[in-house]
Design an enzyme around this catalytic site. Structure first.
Site, PDB file in Angstrom:
ATOM      1  N   CYS A 335       0.790  -1.240   0.000  1.00 57.35           N
ATOM      2  CA  CYS A 335       0.000   0.000   0.000  1.00 57.35           C
ATOM      3  C   CYS A 335       0.822   1.290   0.000  1.00 57.35           C
ATOM      4  CB  CYS A 335      -0.968   0.013   1.173  1.00 57.35           C
ATOM      5  SG  CYS A 335      -1.838  -1.537   1.383  1.00 57.35           S
ATOM      6  N   ARG A 364       6.939 -10.768   5.720  1.00 52.26           N
ATOM      7  CA  ARG A 364       6.505 -10.509   7.091  1.00 52.26           C
ATOM      8  C   ARG A 364       7.131 -11.543   8.005  1.00 52.26           C
ATOM      9  NH1 ARG A 364      -0.015  -9.513   6.032  1.00 52.26           N
ATOM     10  NH2 ARG A 364       0.256  -7.900   4.437  1.00 52.26           N
ATOM     11  N   GLN A 382       1.244 -10.721  -3.116  1.00 55.91           N
ATOM     12  CA  GLN A 382      -0.111 -10.242  -2.839  1.00 55.91           C
ATOM     13  C   GLN A 382      -0.671  -9.533  -4.069  1.00 55.91           C
ATOM     14  OE1 GLN A 382      -0.453  -7.932   0.793  1.00 55.91           O
ATOM     15  NE2 GLN A 382      -2.284  -9.081   1.275  1.00 55.91           N
ATOM     16  N   ASP A 384      -2.592  -7.033  -4.771  1.00 58.57           N
ATOM     17  CA  ASP A 384      -3.223  -5.802  -4.295  1.00 58.57           C
ATOM     18  C   ASP A 384      -3.786  -4.984  -5.442  1.00 58.57           C
ATOM     19  OD1 ASP A 384      -3.089  -5.359  -1.463  1.00 58.57           O
ATOM     20  OD2 ASP A 384      -0.928  -5.464  -1.656  1.00 58.57           O
ATOM     21  N   HIS A 386      -5.362  -0.729  -5.640  1.00 60.38           N
ATOM     22  CA  HIS A 386      -5.834   0.479  -4.961  1.00 60.38           C
ATOM     23  C   HIS A 386      -6.678   1.268  -5.954  1.00 60.38           C
ATOM     24  CE1 HIS A 386      -2.125  -0.650  -2.755  1.00 60.38           C
ATOM     25  NE2 HIS A 386      -2.956  -0.463  -1.743  1.00 60.38           N
ATOM     26  N   LYS A 465     -14.884  -2.497   6.152  1.00 61.41           N
ATOM     27  CA  LYS A 465     -14.395  -3.449   5.152  1.00 61.41           C
ATOM     28  C   LYS A 465     -15.415  -4.545   4.870  1.00 61.41           C
ATOM     29  CE  LYS A 465     -12.055  -6.437   8.477  1.00 61.41           C
ATOM     30  NZ  LYS A 465     -11.008  -7.442   8.623  1.00 61.41           N
ATOM     31  N   HIS A 511      -8.680  -0.334  -0.768  1.00 65.52           N
ATOM     32  CA  HIS A 511      -7.689  -1.412  -0.882  1.00 65.52           C
ATOM     33  C   HIS A 511      -8.475  -2.685  -1.143  1.00 65.52           C
ATOM     34  CE1 HIS A 511      -4.536   0.895   1.457  1.00 65.52           C
ATOM     35  NE2 HIS A 511      -5.633   1.494   1.878  1.00 65.52           N
TER      36      HIS A 511
END
Length: 641
Positions: A335, A364, A382, A384, A386, A465, A511
Site C-alpha cells: 500500500c 513478514r 499479494q 493488491d 488500490h 471493510k 484497498h
C-alpha cells in the site's frame, strides 16, 4: 407478578414473569428450542441460559447451529478438558482454554509430558464428566480476593491474567463440580449437552504467544451435541489429510520449503507453471475491468514506513536493514508504495476512478511455530489493487470489485459468503466519513443482492471493510478476498486531486485483494482440487506415453503438434511398461494421457485416456487438440471426487 417484555429475533414481543431465565423462555416458545438452546443473547451480549430477565429487553436464543452457540458449546468443552486433565494429572497448572474454529484448546503447564495415549485416557474422563450433567455456575469476586483465591489454588497464570485487569474490575469464575476456572463465560447450562467429543492433537505453545515465555503443552479437541456430527467431522479431517497441500505439493513437484529458508517457499518448474497461469488469468480479468498494473520496490527507506505508520505499529513483523547508514525495511505490504505512485503527478477529478493493481512480493516475520506450508509463510505475493475515487463513486466501485471477486471465485468452483465489518472503537476519522462509507458498502452489497453477515465494530481502524470467505469442496472456509475503505493513508501521504471547483481535495481509497496471498491461494487450490487441477490450470495438461521404444519418434511428433497449440505436454519415453507409465501419469494428476502403439502409429491416431472420465478411445490428433484448446480457452471446470 410483575411482567417484562421480551422482543425476540423475529420482532415479536412476548411477556414473561420477571426473573424468568432465558432457558425457561426458550422452553415456553417451543419444546424443541428448549432442548436445543445452548446460549442466549441479551441486548447484543451473549449470556448464559440461566440468566434471569429483570427488565424489558431484546433476546436471541442460540442453538449449536449458530456460530455463537458453537463458541459457547466448545468453551464449556474446554473446561471439561481442563477438569479431566487436573483430575488425571494433579499439579497441572492452567493457562487459557478458548473456543476456536471447529473446536477448542487448553494450554497446560505440567511436569508430565502428554502423549497420544494420554489423550485417550483424558477423553474417557471427559466423557464421564459430561455424562455427570454438571451445571457450570458463575460467581464473582473483587480483584484482590480473586488474586488471593487463585494463589491459594496454585494457579500463577490465572493470577497474572487477573493482575492485568483494571483495578476496579469484578472478576468472574465458573464452577462445575469440584473444578473452578477464571472465566468471563458464558457456558452451557449442563455438561450433559456435550454428547460427542474427541481430542485431536498436542502441540507446544508459548505462554501468551511470546517466545521469551515458558513453553506450555496445548491440547486441541472438538465436540458436538450428536455422535453423527462428530463422525462427519472426523471424516472431513481424514479427507483434508489426503488433500494436504504440503504432501501433494511434494508429490506433484510444485514447491518445496528447505531448511535454508524456513517460511520462504521454493517454487519448482511445475509450481511456476501453475503460478504463472494464475497470474495470466489475474491480468486478463483486471485488464477487462479497467485496471492498470504497477510495480513498486521491495525495499524502501524508514521515512516511508514512518509516514505510513508501519515503523511504529508493525515493526516487529518487518525485516529491516541498513543501506548507506540509513534505515530501510523490506515491505510487508504494497500500500505505501501505491500511495507514492499516485503522487508521481498531479491528479484531476477527471482521472477518477483510478484502478491500480500490483502483484507485489511482500515479507513478514512470522514465528517459526506459526509457519504452515504455503498457508502461513514469511514471503508471499499479494494481488493488491488500490482504487482512487470521488466520494460519489464509492458504491459503484464496490459493486465492481464484488463482481470481479465473484467472477474469480466462481471460476474455481468456490461458494462464498460475505461479511461487512463496521467502525471499531479505536477508529480514525469523523462520523460523517464513516457513515457515508458504511452506507455505501451496505447499499452496494444490497444492490448486488449479496447477503452478508454484519460484524459490528470489527472494521479496520482506518475504514470499514467487506471480507469474502470462500468455501472449498469439503466445506472448509478461507478468508481471501477483501475490500477496505481507507481514510488514513490518503491523509498521511497528503494525497490530493484538483476538483471541479479548481480546489485541492482528498481522494477516497479502496484497498482490495482477490486471491489475497497467491501462495496461500495455490495451497487452497491444491486442497480444493486434491491436486487434480482443471485442464486450463494444470501445470502439465497432456502426457504422451509410447508403448515401446519404436513408438517414441511418433510420440515426439504428436507432442510437438500439441505444443504448437500452447498446450503443456510431456513425453514419457522411459523404457518402462505402459501400465507403469499410466499409473505414474495418474499419480501426477495429468488431465490427459495419450497411449501410442502400433495401431496408433499405423493409423496416425492417438488412444486417449482422461484422468476424470477414463478411456475416451481412439481419436484423430487434430480433433483432440481442438477439444483441449477449447477446454483451456473456456477454462472449463471439473471437480473430481
Amino acid at each position: 407478578m410483575e411482567q417484562v417484555k421480551v422482543t425476540l429475533k423475529d420482532g415479536s414481543v412476548k411477556e414473561v414473569p420477571k426473573g424468568t431465565t432465558i432457558l425457561e423462555l426458550a422452553k415456553s416458545i417451543s419444546g424443541r428450542l428448549g432442548k436445543e438452546a445452548v446460549a442466549g443473547e441479551l441486548n447484543g451480549k451473549v449470556v448464559d441460559l440461566n440468566y434471569k430477565l429483570d427488565k424489558n429487553c431484546k433476546i436471541n436464543i442460540f442453538k449449536f447451529d449458530d456460530e455463537e452457540g458453537k463458541d459457547v458449546f466448545r468453551h464449556t468443552s474446554s473446561h471439561i478438558l481442563a477438569q479431566a486433565v487436573q483430575k488425571l494429572f494433579p499439579g497441572t497448572k492452567l493457562a487459557i482454554g478458548p473456543a476456536i474454529e471447529n473446536g477448542y484448546y487448553y494450554d497446560f503447564d505440567s511436569d508430565h509430558k502428554f502423549t497420544p495415549e494420554d489423550l485417550e485416557k483424558i477423553e474417557k474422563e471427559m466423557s464421564k464428566i459430561a455424562k455427570e450433567g454438571l451445571n457450570p455456575e458463575r460467581f464473582e469476586l473483587p480483584r484482590e480476593e480473586a488474586i488471593k483465591y487463585m494463589e491459594e489454588k496454585g494457579e500463577p497464570y490465572k493470577v497474572e491474567l487477573i493482575k492485568d485487569l483494571p483495578e476496579d474490575a469484578v472478576i468472574s469464575f465458573y464452577k462445575q463440580g469440584d473444578f473452578v476456572d477464571l472465566c468471563a463465560g458464558p457456558h452451557l447450562p449442563t455438561t450433559k449437552i456435550v454428547k460427542a467429543l474427541k481430542l485431536l492433537s498436542i502441540a507446544g505453545a508459548y505462554w501468551r504467544g511470546d517466545e521469551k515465555n515458558k513453553m506450555l503443552q496445548r491440547i486441541y479437541g472438538t465436540s458436538f451435541p450428536k455422535k453423527k456430527l462428530l463422525e462427519e467431522y472426523i471424516n472431513r479431517l481424514e479427507e483434508a489429510k489426503k488433500r494436504d497441500h504440503r504432501k501433494l505439493g511434494k508429490e506433484l513437484k510444485l514447491f518445496t520449503i528447505l531448511e535454508e529458508g524456513p517460511g520462504f517457499p521454493f517454487f519448482l518448474p511445475k509450481g511456476m507453471e501453475l503460478k504463472n497461469t494464475l497470474m495470466d488469468y489475474w491480468r486478463e480479468v483486471h485488464k477487462r475491468w479497467g485496471y492498470v498494473e504497477v510495480e513498486t520496490p521491495i525495499i524502501l527507506n524508514r521515512k516511508l514506513w514512518e509516514t505510513s505508520g508501519h515503523w511504529y505499529h508493525y515493526k516487529e513483523n518487518m525485516y529491516t536493514l541498513k543501506i548507506d547508514e540509513e534505515d530501510y525495511a523490506i515491505k510487508p505490504m504494497n500500500c505505501p508504495g501505491g500511495m507514492l505512485v499516485y503522487k508521481t503527478e498531479m491528479r484531476s477529478y477527471r482521472d477518477f476512478p483510478m484502478r491500480v493493481g500490483e502483484v507485489g512480493r511482500v515479507h513478514r516475520h512470522e514465528l517459526s511455530g506459526a509457519l504452515h506450508g504455503l498457508m502461513r509463510v514469511r514471503a508471499f505475493t499479494q494481488d493488491d489493487a488500490h482504487i482512487f475515487m470521488l466520494p460519489e463513486q464509492i458504491k459503484d466501485e464496490i459493486k465492481g470489485v464484488a463482481k470481479l471477486i465473484d467472477e474469480v471465485y466462481t471460476k474455481f468452483g468456490f461458494k462464498y459468503h460475505v461479511e461487512l465489518s463496521t467502525r471499531p472503537e479505536n477508529s480514525m476519522g469523523n462520523d460523517e466519513d464513516w457513515n457515508m462509507a458504511e452506507d455505501a458498502l451496505r447499499e452496494a452489497l444490497e444492490e448486488e443482492n449479496l447477503s452478508y453477515k454484519l460484524n459490528e465494530g470489527d472494521g479496520a481502524f482506518y475504514g470499514p471493510k467487506i471480507d469474502f470467505h470462500l468455501e472449498d469442496c469439503i466445506g472448509r472456509t478461507w478468508q481471501c478476498g477483501t475490500i477496505q475503505l481507507d481514510f488514513q493513508l490518503p491523509q498521511r501521504f497528503d494525497l490530493t486531486y484538483i476538483g471541479k471547483d479548481g480546489e485541492k481535495h482528498r481522494p477516497i481509497v479502496i484497498h482490495r485483494v482477490a486471491f489475497g496471498s497467491i501462495e496461500r491461494f495455490i495451497g487452497i487450490l491444491i486442497e480444493h482440487f486434491a491436486g487434480k487441477f482443471p485442464t486450463w490450470l494444470a501445470p502439465e495438461q497432456v502426457r504422451v506415453l509410447p508403448i515401446t521404444d519404436k513408438h517414441v519418434e511418433y510420440a515426439k511428433k504428436v507432442a510437438e503438434k500439441i505444443q504448437n497449440k500452447n498446450i503443456k505436454v510431456e513425453v514419457d519415453s522411459r523404457n518402462e511398461k505402459i501400465g507403469y507409465k499410466i499409473r505414474e501419469a495418474q499419480l501426477g494428476k495429468v488431465p490427459y494421457m495419450l497411449i501410442l502403439g502400433d495401431k496408433e502409429l499405423e493409423n496416425d491416431t492417438i488412444s486417449v485416456r482422461s484422468r476424470d472420465k477414463g478411456e475416451l478411445g481412439n481419436q484423430d490428433v487434430d480433433s483432440f487438440i481442438d477439444n483441449v484448446v477449447e477446454e483451456i480457452k473456456n477454462r472449463t471446470l471439473i471437480i473430481s471426487e
